[in-house]
Write a protein that holds these residues in place. Structure first.
Motif, PDB file in Angstrom:
ATOM      1  N   ALA A 701       1.150  -1.272  -0.095  1.00 62.30           N
ATOM      2  CA  ALA A 701      -0.112  -0.025  -0.202  1.00 62.30           C
ATOM      3  C   ALA A 701       0.459   0.642  -0.104  1.00 62.30           C
ATOM      4  CB  ALA A 701      -0.976  -0.226   1.102  1.00 62.30           C
ATOM      5  N   LEU A 702       0.880   2.101  -1.210  1.00 64.30           N
ATOM      6  CA  LEU A 702       2.133   3.068  -0.836  1.00 64.30           C
ATOM      7  C   LEU A 702       0.505   4.044  -0.781  1.00 64.30           C
ATOM      8  CD1 LEU A 702       3.127   2.558  -4.170  1.00 64.30           C
ATOM      9  CD2 LEU A 702       4.240   2.656  -1.692  1.00 64.30           C
ATOM     10  N   VAL A 703       0.972   5.770  -0.010  1.00 61.29           N
ATOM     11  CA  VAL A 703       0.040   6.147   0.473  1.00 61.29           C
ATOM     12  C   VAL A 703       1.291   7.710  -0.314  1.00 61.29           C
ATOM     13  CG1 VAL A 703      -1.357   5.783   2.141  1.00 61.29           C
ATOM     14  CG2 VAL A 703       1.467   6.718   2.360  1.00 61.29           C
ATOM     15  N   ALA A 704       0.244   8.220  -0.607  1.00 64.19           N
ATOM     16  CA  ALA A 704       0.588  10.327  -1.282  1.00 64.19           C
ATOM     17  C   ALA A 704       0.286  10.961  -0.474  1.00 64.19           C
ATOM     18  CB  ALA A 704      -0.314  10.631  -2.417  1.00 64.19           C
ATOM     19  N   ALA A 725      -2.645   3.996  -3.130  1.00 69.67           N
ATOM     20  CA  ALA A 725      -2.479   2.256  -4.148  1.00 69.67           C
ATOM     21  C   ALA A 725      -2.055   1.368  -3.265  1.00 69.67           C
ATOM     22  CB  ALA A 725      -1.192   3.206  -5.522  1.00 69.67           C
ATOM     23  N   HIS A 726      -2.937   0.680  -4.087  1.00 71.61           N
ATOM     24  CA  HIS A 726      -2.623  -0.543  -3.149  1.00 71.61           C
ATOM     25  C   HIS A 726      -3.153  -1.997  -3.351  1.00 71.61           C
ATOM     26  CE1 HIS A 726      -5.127  -4.194  -0.313  1.00 71.61           C
ATOM     27  NE2 HIS A 726      -3.627  -3.875   0.294  1.00 71.61           N
ATOM     28  N   LEU A 755       1.257   8.204  -8.669  1.00 65.30           N
ATOM     29  CA  LEU A 755       1.584   6.936  -7.623  1.00 65.30           C
ATOM     30  C   LEU A 755       1.233   5.387  -8.323  1.00 65.30           C
ATOM     31  CD1 LEU A 755       0.858   6.685  -4.277  1.00 65.30           C
ATOM     32  CD2 LEU A 755      -1.637   7.436  -4.371  1.00 65.30           C
ATOM     33  N   MET A 756       0.188   5.503  -9.831  1.00 63.76           N
ATOM     34  CA  MET A 756       0.053   4.798  -9.978  1.00 63.76           C
ATOM     35  C   MET A 756       1.394   3.970 -10.606  1.00 63.76           C
ATOM     36  SD  MET A 756      -2.674   2.289 -10.168  1.00 63.76           S
ATOM     37  CE  MET A 756      -2.587   0.025 -11.131  1.00 63.76           C
ATOM     38  N   ARG A 757       1.948   5.134 -11.260  1.00 62.63           N
ATOM     39  CA  ARG A 757       3.266   4.819 -12.244  1.00 62.63           C
ATOM     40  C   ARG A 757       4.139   4.133 -10.709  1.00 62.63           C
ATOM     41  NH1 ARG A 757       2.571   9.557 -14.995  1.00 62.63           N
ATOM     42  NH2 ARG A 757       2.202   9.184 -17.164  1.00 62.63           N
ATOM     43  N   GLY A 758       4.547   4.303  -9.398  1.00 58.09           N
ATOM     44  CA  GLY A 758       5.272   4.100  -8.178  1.00 58.09           C
ATOM     45  C   GLY A 758       4.720   2.967  -7.909  1.00 58.09           C
ATOM     46  N   MET A 759       2.939   1.960  -8.333  1.00 62.10           N
ATOM     47  CA  MET A 759       2.939   0.950  -7.909  1.00 62.10           C
ATOM     48  C   MET A 759       3.203   0.284  -9.340  1.00 62.10           C
ATOM     49  SD  MET A 759      -0.837  -0.498  -6.364  1.00 62.10           S
ATOM     50  CE  MET A 759      -1.454   0.383  -8.047  1.00 62.10           C
ATOM     51  N   ARG A 783     -11.062   4.680 -15.779  1.00 66.55           N
ATOM     52  CA  ARG A 783     -10.732   4.331 -16.757  1.00 66.55           C
ATOM     53  C   ARG A 783      -9.715   4.512 -17.739  1.00 66.55           C
ATOM     54  NH1 ARG A 783     -16.383   2.187 -19.378  1.00 66.55           N
ATOM     55  NH2 ARG A 783     -14.860   1.055 -20.515  1.00 66.55           N
ATOM     56  N   LYS A 784      -9.977   6.024 -17.534  1.00 66.57           N
ATOM     57  CA  LYS A 784      -8.725   7.121 -18.398  1.00 66.57           C
ATOM     58  C   LYS A 784      -7.485   7.077 -18.290  1.00 66.57           C
ATOM     59  CE  LYS A 784      -8.916  11.297 -20.763  1.00 66.57           C
ATOM     60  NZ  LYS A 784      -9.877  12.664 -21.156  1.00 66.57           N
ATOM     61  N   LEU A 785      -7.821   7.637 -16.572  1.00 63.11           N
ATOM     62  CA  LEU A 785      -6.266   6.667 -16.912  1.00 63.11           C
ATOM     63  C   LEU A 785      -5.084   5.937 -16.515  1.00 63.11           C
ATOM     64  CD1 LEU A 785      -3.905   8.793 -14.440  1.00 63.11           C
ATOM     65  CD2 LEU A 785      -5.225   7.218 -12.261  1.00 63.11           C
ATOM     66  N   LEU A 786      -5.610   4.646 -16.120  1.00 58.57           N
ATOM     67  CA  LEU A 786      -5.704   3.519 -16.784  1.00 58.57           C
ATOM     68  C   LEU A 786      -5.052   2.932 -17.750  1.00 58.57           C
ATOM     69  CD1 LEU A 786      -7.769   1.665 -13.724  1.00 58.57           C
ATOM     70  CD2 LEU A 786      -4.687   2.257 -13.313  1.00 58.57           C
ATOM     71  N   VAL A 787      -6.035   3.221 -18.737  1.00 60.21           N
ATOM     72  CA  VAL A 787      -5.947   3.225 -20.197  1.00 60.21           C
ATOM     73  C   VAL A 787      -4.763   3.935 -20.857  1.00 60.21           C
ATOM     74  CG1 VAL A 787      -7.365   3.275 -22.262  1.00 60.21           C
ATOM     75  CG2 VAL A 787      -7.901   2.655 -20.335  1.00 60.21           C
ATOM     76  N   ARG A 788      -4.251   5.510 -20.547  1.00 62.79           N
ATOM     77  CA  ARG A 788      -3.084   5.994 -20.316  1.00 62.79           C
ATOM     78  C   ARG A 788      -2.111   5.412 -19.676  1.00 62.79           C
ATOM     79  NH1 ARG A 788      -5.212  10.303 -18.921  1.00 62.79           N
ATOM     80  NH2 ARG A 788      -4.133  10.431 -17.093  1.00 62.79           N
ATOM     81  N   LEU A 789      -1.724   4.725 -18.865  1.00 61.98           N
ATOM     82  CA  LEU A 789      -0.683   4.051 -18.339  1.00 61.98           C
ATOM     83  C   LEU A 789      -0.782   2.178 -19.146  1.00 61.98           C
ATOM     84  CD1 LEU A 789      -1.333   4.733 -14.639  1.00 61.98           C
ATOM     85  CD2 LEU A 789       0.327   5.552 -16.356  1.00 61.98           C
TER      86      LEU A 789
END
Length: 812
Positions: A701-704, A725-726, A755-759, A783-789
């Motif tokens: 679990a990563l916290v910002a 992010a977990h 945060l998602m890139r760190g995970m 969904r848009k954020l994750l597709v972009r990643l």
């Protein structure tokens, strides 16, 4: 929410019973459940013939649970036939005879389970019971009472004994289970289910062998973070624990688990750990109608360092002695009633003791007497004890008259015992649980420290030694190695004479490296030293020193504060060495203390694993050589948002629990629903522990966090969680299921993507192949954020309102 993989075992929706004799399973089922069960009785010559359809199983669906009880030689035939209905779980009950080759049969069952994506309990298991659901999937005829304690054992006979004893004392269970030969389903996997089981509030385990250390440690830490866990494990040999057992005890302590040594203590632990009152300190006040019981309890308290006699305030002593027939006596400040004791005086005495600020718990010891109306006193205590606000444990000595009275107190939530020793030991169990829970919270500091080990130099040095074929390190080699770990050389000077001490890193074949602290010249054996598993922080290092005989004999009175801090720094350095150098077989460092303040260095020596073992130790991600995964401080990273705002990404820690609760409470209803897929105002206590006390081997679990002014402290900045992010590893450990939530006020600033890139990077570092998650179909921004990643946005097979987001990490 998807079902747990073991739900078909503990809460099945369909059942098939295949046996050579009638089993109690169908007789125990509630009437409405009969239509979901099918029974097939086999004669000695029969082969298994399945009907065209099974009760409770729709066409194309899998059978939830198959309960099988046949002779060992017929199991391959039965399992081969069952493959057609693809049971999710199979329970292989003990049929009365054992196979000639148990290991061969266990290996066959494991291979069958893997081939058919099934879970197998057994073979040679006595089975399990779930009394609250009227499920008796065992060979024991009588179904236990319903309760909230779970018992899981490696022993059939112990399971049967627990069930018989529980009936006598009217104790109920959520689950009672025998693991059998544990071919495929492990005790760690059962722990994972019980940790989240709403019907279970405490867990007791009997283990006659230690399963895989990392898997077990991870499961124990996860379970004990939300529920009390007690383990009974016997001692081999001549009544003295082996070093392996001592290291295993250290593992249990660090997991927050209580370990008991005797069968009768397991029963005490089951009773007392159901009790929700916990002592907030070690001081126990004793109230008794005789001195003999006090002396018997005192003998246990003297051995159990976790508890001690309470010292009463003068006001409490005065008020107690004003009660008729009561006086305050020794040992400690025991309260004795030697003449007739009225129910009113007994109740008032317990109330006064519970109100004393120096008392953390009350032990009531009563014996039948012509001068005592024990039934009336029991009635008075039953009214007072539940409202005491502190744990009150009772002992009613005797049997004929006392048994029923003990039951009355048990029923109102006041644990009652037969002997002063067992009652006193019950308090030591509560105190040990509190102590071990504090250990479980101790991890390395959160910030990325400036004194990180210089691992590039370490690897170059070990590669050079391996090329030379050297396993033994000389003095210069050891000094060089310690320098990479910032050993505090400045503390040490010339010391001619003084107290000799030794710190050693040693390795257990199954549990990995551990640290040994004791006097120089002591044999490395249990009882002469103290041991602890790495990683250590200063608090864990301090407790390691204070558990050693050397501390009680000398250091407690002679060691200065400065010298203690220096010794702690040395232990932390060697802990880092044990964590970061899996190729290390042993390391020994001798110290000399003069005048309680000055330290000098003596002999230093080390050895490495054999070349073939050394290479294997370095291979693979993470800390596979250790039983406890260290805090991943390498993931602590400062960062900036697009507008220049500074924030920090770091793994979550236990002390973040209240910050996390504040984060969840401050989310909008929409954000909470998008994250948890149901309305949730705040995290429950168990959810809070679940998200903040994580095991880094199985999840992350990563916290910002950002610094914001705190009005309650004159505007001084405080850390606030604004994103989480977990991910949690799948059972195959190849991938993980993830979740992401960002505070409403911090959305659309680039925080979620960073945060998602760190995970993603952390998952790649852990060697995972993929990440996947469930996102609401209406959550277009996520969904848009994750597709972009790079995630694939796929339909979710079982629910049209959800989408499945999937990322192949090996292609990044």
């Amino acid at each position: 929410m998807p079902r747990h993989r073991l739900s078909p075992l503990f809460e099945p929706r369909s059942l098939l019973v295949v046996s050579e004799h009638p089993l109690p399973a169908l007789a125990a089922l509630q009437p409405g459940w009969q239509a979901k069960a099918t029974q097939i009785l086999l004669s000695e010559q029969d082969t298994l013939q399945l009907p065209e359809s099974l009760a409770g199983v729709a066409p194309g669906e899998r059978l939830d649970l198959a309960l099988v009880c046949t002779q060992p030689e017929r199991l391959p035939m039965v399992l081969g036939t069952l493959a057609a209905v693809r049971p999710r779980v199979v329970v292989l009950l003990h049929a009365g005879t054992l196979p000639e080759n148990r290991q061969e049969l266990a290996a066959y069952c494991m291979a069958w389970a893997r081939l058919h994506n099934s879970m197998v309990l057994g073979p040679n298991s006595l089975g399990l019971q779930r009394p609250g659901s009227a499920f008796n999937f065992s060979r024991v005829e009588r179904l236990a009472r319903s309760g909230q304690a779970a018992v899981v054992t490696h022993s059939d006979s112990l399971m049967a004994a627990v069930l018989d004893w529980a009936e006598d004392v009217r104790l109920g269970f959520s689950t009672v289970m025998s693991m059998g030969d544990e071919a495929q389903l492990s005790i760690a996997q059962v722990l994972d289910f019980l940790a989240t089981d709403s019907k279970t509030d405490s867990i007791a385990l009997y283990m006659d062998h230690a399963p895989a250390a990392r898997e077990l440690a991870s499961a124990l830490r996860a379970a004990s973070s939300v529920k009390p866990v007690v383990v009974l494990r016997t001692i081999d040999g001549q009544g003295r624990p082996t070093m392996h057992q001592t290291v295993f005890d250290a593992l249990l302590r660090r997991a927050g688990v209580v370990r008991v040594r005797y069968f009768v203590q397991l029963f005490s632990a089951i009773k007392v750990l159901r009790y929700h009152q916990r002592p907030k300190g070690p001081s126990v006040a004793i109230f008794s109608n005789g001195r003999a019981g006090v002396r018997l309890a005192a003998s246990v308290m003297a051995e159990a360092s976790a508890i001690e006699h309470a010292r009463l305030t003068m006001a409490t002593r005065r008020d107690l002695q004003a009660l008729p027939g009561i006086q305050v006596d020794s040992p400690g400040d025991a309260v004795i009633a030697e003449t007739g004791l009225s129910p009113e005086a007994a109740a008032q005495a317990v109330q006064l003791l519970a109100q004393d600020k120096g008392v953390h718990g009350v032990l009531v010891l009563l014996a039948p007497s012509p001068l005592l109306d024990l039934a009336a006193v029991t009635q008075a205590l039953a009214q007072v004890v539940p409202r005491a606000g502190k744990p009150v444990i009772t002992c009613f000595m005797g049997e004929a008259q006392a048994r029923e009275l003990r039951r009355k107190l048990d029923e109102v939530g006041a644990p009652a015992f037969r002997t002063p020793e067992s009652a006193a030991h019950a308090f030591s169990i509560l105190a040990a649980h509190d102590y071990n829970q504090r250990l479980a919270l101790q991890i390395l500091p959160a910030e990325s420290l400036g004194h990180q080990p210089e691992m590039r130099g370490v690897r170059a040095m070990l590669a050079h030694l391996r090329e030379q074929g050297r396993r033994e390190l000389g003095l210069d080699d050891c000094r060089h190695l310690l320098t990479f770990f910032h050993f505090p050389w400045r503390y040490f000077g010339a010391v001619a004479d003084g107290l000799d001490m030794s710190i050693r890193i040693m390795r257990d074949d199954r549990l990995g490296p551990y640290l040994w602290f004791g006097g120089q010249g002591y044999a490395v054996q249990p009882g002469d030293s103290a041991i602890e598993l790495p990683p250590l922080n200063h608090e864990l290092a301090r407790r390691l020193i204070q558990r050693s005989p050397l501390w009680h004999e000398v250091l407690a009175t002679e060691l200065s504060v400065d010298a203690l801090e220096q010794l702690l720094d040395v232990l932390i350095c060697l802990s880092d060495l044990a964590c970061e150098v899996p190729a290390l077989e042993s390391f020994s460092l001798d110290l000399r203390l003069a005048d309680g303040n000055h330290m000098g260095l003596g002999r230093i020596k080390a050895s490495l694993l054999a070349p073939e073992d050394m290479q294997a130790a370095w291979d693979g991600p993470g800390y596979r050589h250790m039983a406890i995964h260290p805090y991943p401080r390498e993931l602590v990273q400062p960062a900036k948002l697009r507008d220049g705002t500074r924030w920090v990404m770091r793994p979550i820690r236990p002390e973040d629990a209240q910050k996390l609760q504040g984060f969840v409470r401050s989310l909008s209803d929409e954000s909470r629903y998008m994250r948890f897929i149901y309305l949730l105002r705040e995290l429950t206590p168990s959810m809070l522990a679940r998200y903040s006390r994580i095991d880094y081997d199985r999840e992350l679990a990563l916290v910002a966090t950002v610094q914001v002014p705190n009005p309650a402290h004159r505007g001084f900045p405080e850390e606030q969680i604004v994103g989480l992010a977990h991910y949690f590893l799948q059972r195959d450990r190849r991938g993980a299921e993830f979740a992401l939530v960002v505070h409403d006020e911090w959305q659309r600033h680039g925080l979620g993507s960073q945060l998602m890139r760190g995970m993603i990077e952390a998952a790649k570092r852990q060697g995972l192949d993929y990440l996947e998650g469930q996102v609401l179909d209406s959550n277009y921004a996520m969904r848009k954020l994750l597709v972009r990643l790079g995630f694939q946005d796929l339909p979710y097979e079982d629910d049209a309102t959800l989408r499945r987001l999937w990322l192949a990490l090996d292609k990044l």
